[in-house]
Design a protein around this motif. Structure first.
Motif, PDB file in Angstrom:
ATOM      1  N   TYR A 235      45.444  36.772  27.952  1.00 32.68           N
ATOM      2  CA  TYR A 235      46.682  36.693  28.660  1.00 32.68           C
ATOM      3  C   TYR A 235      46.734  35.165  28.983  1.00 32.68           C
ATOM      4  CZ  TYR A 235      44.721  41.193  30.053  1.00 32.68           C
ATOM      5  OH  TYR A 235      44.344  42.397  29.761  1.00 32.68           O
ATOM      6  N   GLU A 236      47.681  34.474  28.436  1.00 33.50           N
ATOM      7  CA  GLU A 236      48.192  33.104  28.710  1.00 33.50           C
ATOM      8  C   GLU A 236      48.556  32.848  30.090  1.00 33.50           C
ATOM      9  OE1 GLU A 236      47.290  30.306  26.815  1.00 33.50           O
ATOM     10  OE2 GLU A 236      46.371  31.570  25.543  1.00 33.50           O
ATOM     11  N   ASN A 237      49.364  33.721  30.660  1.00 32.19           N
ATOM     12  CA  ASN A 237      49.790  33.593  31.667  1.00 32.19           C
ATOM     13  C   ASN A 237      50.205  35.019  32.624  1.00 32.19           C
ATOM     14  OD1 ASN A 237      52.454  34.780  30.626  1.00 32.19           O
ATOM     15  ND2 ASN A 237      52.662  32.587  29.534  1.00 32.19           N
ATOM     16  N   LEU A 238      50.753  35.017  33.793  1.00 30.78           N
ATOM     17  CA  LEU A 238      50.793  36.379  34.345  1.00 30.78           C
ATOM     18  C   LEU A 238      52.035  37.422  33.878  1.00 30.78           C
ATOM     19  CD1 LEU A 238      50.330  37.873  36.980  1.00 30.78           C
ATOM     20  CD2 LEU A 238      52.354  36.819  38.055  1.00 30.78           C
ATOM     21  N   GLY A 239      52.867  36.831  32.920  1.00 33.41           N
ATOM     22  CA  GLY A 239      53.740  37.419  32.196  1.00 33.41           C
ATOM     23  C   GLY A 239      53.224  38.230  31.231  1.00 33.41           C
ATOM     24  N   ASP A 240      52.233  37.631  30.483  1.00 34.79           N
ATOM     25  CA  ASP A 240      51.428  38.313  29.321  1.00 34.79           C
ATOM     26  C   ASP A 240      50.595  39.585  30.159  1.00 34.79           C
ATOM     27  OD1 ASP A 240      52.094  36.602  27.475  1.00 34.79           O
ATOM     28  OD2 ASP A 240      50.484  35.232  27.500  1.00 34.79           O
ATOM     29  N   PHE A 241      50.086  39.172  31.087  1.00 37.43           N
ATOM     30  CA  PHE A 241      49.490  40.472  32.183  1.00 37.43           C
ATOM     31  C   PHE A 241      50.062  41.625  32.291  1.00 37.43           C
ATOM     32  CE2 PHE A 241      47.813  42.127  35.821  1.00 37.43           C
ATOM     33  CZ  PHE A 241      46.529  43.019  35.344  1.00 37.43           C
ATOM     34  N   VAL A 242      51.268  41.210  32.897  1.00 35.56           N
ATOM     35  CA  VAL A 242      52.124  42.408  33.302  1.00 35.56           C
ATOM     36  C   VAL A 242      52.574  43.003  32.074  1.00 35.56           C
ATOM     37  CG1 VAL A 242      54.553  42.744  34.282  1.00 35.56           C
ATOM     38  CG2 VAL A 242      52.830  41.058  35.280  1.00 35.56           C
ATOM     39  N   LYS A 243      52.811  42.397  30.977  1.00 39.09           N
ATOM     40  CA  LYS A 243      53.205  43.145  29.732  1.00 39.09           C
ATOM     41  C   LYS A 243      52.204  44.005  29.037  1.00 39.09           C
ATOM     42  CE  LYS A 243      54.418  42.153  24.739  1.00 39.09           C
ATOM     43  NZ  LYS A 243      54.746  41.085  23.839  1.00 39.09           N
ATOM     44  N   ALA A 244      50.915  43.591  29.095  1.00 32.95           N
ATOM     45  CA  ALA A 244      49.925  44.385  28.944  1.00 32.95           C
ATOM     46  C   ALA A 244      49.617  45.620  29.884  1.00 32.95           C
ATOM     47  CB  ALA A 244      48.425  43.749  28.867  1.00 32.95           C
ATOM     48  N   LEU A 245      49.873  45.273  31.144  1.00 34.17           N
ATOM     49  CA  LEU A 245      50.049  46.398  32.047  1.00 34.17           C
ATOM     50  C   LEU A 245      50.919  47.314  31.718  1.00 34.17           C
ATOM     51  CD1 LEU A 245      48.387  46.994  34.738  1.00 34.17           C
ATOM     52  CD2 LEU A 245      50.294  45.790  36.045  1.00 34.17           C
ATOM     53  N   LYS A 246      52.193  47.029  31.423  1.00 33.14           N
ATOM     54  CA  LYS A 246      53.254  47.964  31.129  1.00 33.14           C
ATOM     55  C   LYS A 246      52.796  48.553  29.980  1.00 33.14           C
ATOM     56  CE  LYS A 246      58.307  48.098  30.659  1.00 33.14           C
ATOM     57  NZ  LYS A 246      59.465  47.150  30.866  1.00 33.14           N
ATOM     58  N   GLU A 247      52.370  48.214  28.834  1.00 30.15           N
ATOM     59  CA  GLU A 247      51.942  48.764  27.738  1.00 30.15           C
ATOM     60  C   GLU A 247      50.798  49.946  27.919  1.00 30.15           C
ATOM     61  OE1 GLU A 247      50.820  45.650  24.940  1.00 30.15           O
ATOM     62  OE2 GLU A 247      53.135  45.252  24.525  1.00 30.15           O
ATOM     63  N   ASN A 248      49.847  49.526  28.650  1.00 31.94           N
ATOM     64  CA  ASN A 248      48.847  50.786  28.719  1.00 31.94           C
ATOM     65  C   ASN A 248      48.293  50.521  30.202  1.00 31.94           C
ATOM     66  OD1 ASN A 248      46.819  52.407  28.612  1.00 31.94           O
ATOM     67  ND2 ASN A 248      45.699  50.731  27.172  1.00 31.94           N
ATOM     68  N   PRO A 249      48.849  50.940  31.380  1.00 33.49           N
ATOM     69  CA  PRO A 249      48.336  50.801  32.837  1.00 33.49           C
ATOM     70  C   PRO A 249      47.136  51.379  32.836  1.00 33.49           C
ATOM     71  CG  PRO A 249      50.389  52.234  32.506  1.00 33.49           C
ATOM     72  CD  PRO A 249      50.368  51.834  31.241  1.00 33.49           C
ATOM     73  N   GLY A 250      46.863  52.494  32.268  1.00 34.89           N
ATOM     74  CA  GLY A 250      45.672  53.370  32.716  1.00 34.89           C
ATOM     75  C   GLY A 250      44.441  52.349  31.952  1.00 34.89           C
ATOM     76  N   GLY A 251      44.838  51.924  30.879  1.00 36.68           N
ATOM     77  CA  GLY A 251      43.550  50.912  30.165  1.00 36.68           C
ATOM     78  C   GLY A 251      43.485  49.418  30.775  1.00 36.68           C
ATOM     79  N   THR A 252      44.148  49.341  31.776  1.00 36.76           N
ATOM     80  CA  THR A 252      44.092  48.083  32.450  1.00 36.76           C
ATOM     81  C   THR A 252      43.747  47.922  33.739  1.00 36.76           C
ATOM     82  OG1 THR A 252      45.960  47.454  30.853  1.00 36.76           O
ATOM     83  CG2 THR A 252      45.343  45.857  32.654  1.00 36.76           C
ATOM     84  N   PRO A 253      42.228  48.301  34.069  1.00 38.12           N
ATOM     85  CA  PRO A 253      41.663  48.544  35.547  1.00 38.12           C
ATOM     86  C   PRO A 253      41.738  47.141  36.079  1.00 38.12           C
ATOM     87  CG  PRO A 253      39.961  48.468  33.701  1.00 38.12           C
ATOM     88  CD  PRO A 253      41.492  48.644  33.099  1.00 38.12           C
ATOM     89  N   VAL A 254      42.550  47.265  37.242  1.00 37.04           N
ATOM     90  CA  VAL A 254      42.363  46.057  38.217  1.00 37.04           C
ATOM     91  C   VAL A 254      41.710  46.302  39.534  1.00 37.04           C
ATOM     92  CG1 VAL A 254      43.923  44.367  39.586  1.00 37.04           C
ATOM     93  CG2 VAL A 254      44.855  45.586  37.205  1.00 37.04           C
ATOM     94  N   GLY A 255      40.747  45.587  39.964  1.00 36.41           N
ATOM     95  CA  GLY A 255      39.918  45.756  40.986  1.00 36.41           C
ATOM     96  C   GLY A 255      40.332  44.805  42.220  1.00 36.41           C
ATOM     97  N   GLY A 256      39.821  45.494  43.417  1.00 30.08           N
ATOM     98  CA  GLY A 256      40.613  44.451  44.634  1.00 30.08           C
ATOM     99  C   GLY A 256      39.929  45.316  45.942  1.00 30.08           C
ATOM    100  N   GLY A 257      40.451  44.891  47.022  1.00 24.87           N
ATOM    101  CA  GLY A 257      40.315  45.578  48.292  1.00 24.87           C
ATOM    102  C   GLY A 257      40.369  47.085  48.377  1.00 24.87           C
ATOM    103  N   SER A 258      40.066  47.612  49.607  1.00 21.14           N
ATOM    104  CA  SER A 258      40.411  49.192  49.858  1.00 21.14           C
ATOM    105  C   SER A 258      41.852  49.797  49.290  1.00 21.14           C
ATOM    106  CB  SER A 258      40.381  49.467  51.451  1.00 21.14           C
ATOM    107  OG  SER A 258      41.306  48.727  52.063  1.00 21.14           O
ATOM    108  N   ALA A 259      41.671  50.908  48.939  1.00 18.20           N
ATOM    109  CA  ALA A 259      42.888  51.610  48.543  1.00 18.20           C
ATOM    110  C   ALA A 259      44.181  51.536  49.602  1.00 18.20           C
ATOM    111  CB  ALA A 259      42.736  53.002  48.174  1.00 18.20           C
ATOM    112  N   GLY A 260      45.242  51.137  49.362  1.00 12.63           N
ATOM    113  CA  GLY A 260      46.303  50.895  50.324  1.00 12.63           C
ATOM    114  C   GLY A 260      46.513  49.653  51.058  1.00 12.63           C
ATOM    115  N   GLY A 261      45.198  48.863  50.986  1.00  5.25           N
ATOM    116  CA  GLY A 261      45.194  47.551  51.512  1.00  5.25           C
ATOM    117  C   GLY A 261      46.290  46.587  50.914  1.00  5.25           C
ATOM    118  N   VAL A 262      46.265  45.268  51.410  1.00  6.86           N
ATOM    119  CA  VAL A 262      46.864  44.274  51.036  1.00  6.86           C
ATOM    120  C   VAL A 262      46.822  44.085  49.574  1.00  6.86           C
ATOM    121  CG1 VAL A 262      45.794  42.291  51.637  1.00  6.86           C
ATOM    122  CG2 VAL A 262      48.173  42.207  51.589  1.00  6.86           C
ATOM    123  N   ASP A 263      45.790  43.926  49.032  1.00  3.35           N
ATOM    124  CA  ASP A 263      45.448  43.532  47.387  1.00  3.35           C
ATOM    125  C   ASP A 263      46.257  44.943  46.663  1.00  3.35           C
ATOM    126  OD1 ASP A 263      43.972  41.710  48.364  1.00  3.35           O
ATOM    127  OD2 ASP A 263      42.087  42.713  47.852  1.00  3.35           O
TER     128      ASP A 263
END
Length: 317
Positions: free
Chosen positions: A130-158
């Protein structure tokens, strides 16, 4: 005689004012020692003391769990009507109230002041495709299930920030593969070892790892670029998202109006003080001040926005 009565009345009024001004303050910190809410409360009163704004005694109580709802519920039940009872809370609490089906009603509290904010960033491996955020969102749109994203608690600000980005990029929020992590270090480990395609958290969690080239930051959720950080905002890249992990102060439900006004004034003075600005610089916090009714209006609008996102993500009914 009249003069004596006048002096006695004047003395009594002065004693009453002094007692109200410097009676012990009870501050609920609805988190374990050492975290952001704990630091916000303790640092605020330390700076207030140094600035001479409030120099009376302060009793802090730490009670963590469930996004602050356990401590805040105890505060609501035990401190209603108290003149000098305050609580620290923040963005995480708003969603946690809904997710935990907490009996807390934020409308019952006195909105004293919103103090600080930390903006969120998305980070990936330096060699990620991903060269930029746009590339990442494109990948997320093409395969959201295959693009795991980590962060804080479920429902939290992250989680909410990722959901807002997904909405802005026309990615179904319910299809996101969001994986809560125990902390920022765990998120970085997941990014580096490849179990996570990306991580989202406060800038302080990732900045040191970006400097050592362990992760690459793609974007930040602030309105403008942060000084000293060559990272575009989400809006710059075309995604209309602005959100912060803010922290503030609530007064007890039914706090007497004169005390409420006094605390709003004290925190306004704190915000303008050199002592607090030094704390902000040392801690790496951003000034995000709102006081009184304006803060109350913000809490209402933020609650509506966050709860809408939680429903869209399938996390709340």
């Amino acid at each position: 005689m009249k003069r004596n009565n006048f002096l006695r009345t004047l003395f009594t009024a002065a004693v009453m004012f002094s007692s109200a001004a410097y009676a012990q303050v009870s501050v609920m910190l609805p988190a374990n020692p050492g975290g952001g809410w704990d630091g916000t409360g303790r640092q605020a009163f330390s700076a207030m003391n140094k600035a001479g704004i409030y120099t009376g005694p302060v009793n802090f109580t730490n009670k963590g769990g469930a996004g602050g709802t356990i401590g805040l519920a105890e505060f609501q039940n035990s401190q209603t009507g108290k003149a000098n009872a305050l609580a620290v809370f923040g963005a995480i609490t708003v969603g946690a109230i809904t997710l935990n089906k907490s009996p807390i009603d934020l409308n019952k509290f006195k909105p004293v002041a919103r103090l600080t904010a930390e903006y969120l960033v998305i980070a990936v491996r330096p060699d990620a495709p991903y060269e930029n955020l746009g590339d990442f969102v494109k990948a997320l749109k093409e395969n959201p299930g295959g693009t795991p994203v980590g962060g804080g608690s479920a429902g939290g600000v992250d989680h909410i920030a990722l959901a807002l980005l997904a909405q802005a990029g026309n990615v179904p929020v319910k299809d996101l593969n969001y994986i809560p992590q125990a902390g920022g270090a765990d998120t970085v480990t997941g990014i580096v070892n490849g179990t996570l395609k990306a991580g989202i958290s406060g800038i302080s969690e990732f900045q040191q790892f970006a400097k050592s080239n362990r992760v690459k930051i793609l974007g930040i959720t602030s309105a403008q670029r942060m000084e000293g950080l060559e990272v575009p905002t989400f809006k710059e890249v075309g995604f209309d998202v602005e959100i912060a992990n803010w922290r503030g102060i609530l007064g007890a439900p039914e706090m007497p109006e004169e005390n409420y006004k006094l605390w709003v004034d004290r925190f306004t003075q704190l915000n303008n003080s050199a002592e607090w600005k030094q704390v902000m610089q040392t801690q790496g916090w951003d000034q995000f001040f709102l006081a009184g009714a304006e803060f109350g209006d913000f809490i209402k609008s933020e609650s509506e926005r966050i709860n809408t996102i939680l429903k869209d993500a399938g996390l709340a009914q």
